[in-house]
Design a protein around this motif. Sequence first.
Motif, mmCIF file in Angstrom:
data_model
loop_
_atom_site.group_PDB
_atom_site.id
_atom_site.type_symbol
_atom_site.label_atom_id
_atom_site.label_comp_id
_atom_site.label_asym_id
_atom_site.label_seq_id
_atom_site.Cartn_x
_atom_site.Cartn_y
_atom_site.Cartn_z
ATOM 1 N N TYR A 179 0.856 -1.185 0.000
ATOM 2 C CA TYR A 179 0.000 0.000 0.000
ATOM 3 C C TYR A 179 0.888 1.229 0.000
ATOM 4 O O TYR A 179 1.753 1.362 0.869
ATOM 5 C CB TYR A 179 -0.937 0.018 1.214
ATOM 6 C CG TYR A 179 -1.971 -1.075 1.113
ATOM 7 C CD1 TYR A 179 -3.141 -0.870 0.391
ATOM 8 C CD2 TYR A 179 -1.754 -2.317 1.688
ATOM 9 C CE1 TYR A 179 -4.073 -1.874 0.255
ATOM 10 C CE2 TYR A 179 -2.688 -3.325 1.557
ATOM 11 C CZ TYR A 179 -3.846 -3.097 0.845
ATOM 12 O OH TYR A 179 -4.769 -4.105 0.700
ATOM 13 N N THR A 235 2.714 -3.708 4.787
ATOM 14 C CA THR A 235 1.836 -3.375 5.904
ATOM 15 C C THR A 235 2.653 -3.240 7.190
ATOM 16 O O THR A 235 3.751 -3.796 7.310
ATOM 17 C CB THR A 235 0.763 -4.459 6.113
ATOM 18 O OG1 THR A 235 1.406 -5.652 6.550
ATOM 19 C CG2 THR A 235 -0.057 -4.697 4.852
ATOM 20 N N GLU A 238 -9.247 4.133 0.370
ATOM 21 C CA GLU A 238 -8.420 3.261 -0.456
ATOM 22 C C GLU A 238 -8.827 3.342 -1.931
ATOM 23 O O GLU A 238 -7.967 3.354 -2.813
ATOM 24 C CB GLU A 238 -8.523 1.816 0.032
ATOM 25 C CG GLU A 238 -7.847 1.580 1.372
ATOM 26 C CD GLU A 238 -8.171 0.225 1.962
ATOM 27 O OE1 GLU A 238 -7.284 -0.349 2.609
ATOM 28 O OE2 GLU A 238 -9.311 -0.268 1.776
#
Length: 163
Positions: free
Chosen positions: A56, A61, A129
Amino acid sequence: MKILLVASSRHGSTEEVANVLADELRQAGLEVDLERPEDVVSVAGYEAFVIGSAVYLTHWTEEAMDFCGRFREALSAHPVWAFSVGLSGLPKGKISDPHRIGPVLLALDVEDHLTFAGRFDPNKLSLRERTIAKVGGAAEGDFRDWGEIRTWARTIVEALHQS
């Protein structure tokens, strides 16, 4: 040989990749435990590691990075393979600077790190997102190449059998 495969997945894509990797490793006769990184309390007894994370904003993460930090010393004493999943909006799921993915890997001496194209399903994402993905040019669809994933698992098996 006992292997710990950890995978940090927010929306299931990385977890599905990890399941395929684990199946391939098991079919080759290896003992594989598949865990989420935040659930691991000890890495004692494992002879090799495969660590994966969803990507991301070009980063692994927090759970995956935390796992690597907590167990850095133990990981450095064994063979480690790493994989990233994501970046479906970039050409062929590739990145221009592989060192930006999972920067935690720079502190680990991994045998190999591969980035697999991911799946982008806007229905599984939060509004934030979806907005970031849209601005970043992510294309909707499942871009995972299961053959590539299985082939990579077999390279891990080959390397472990040679060691």
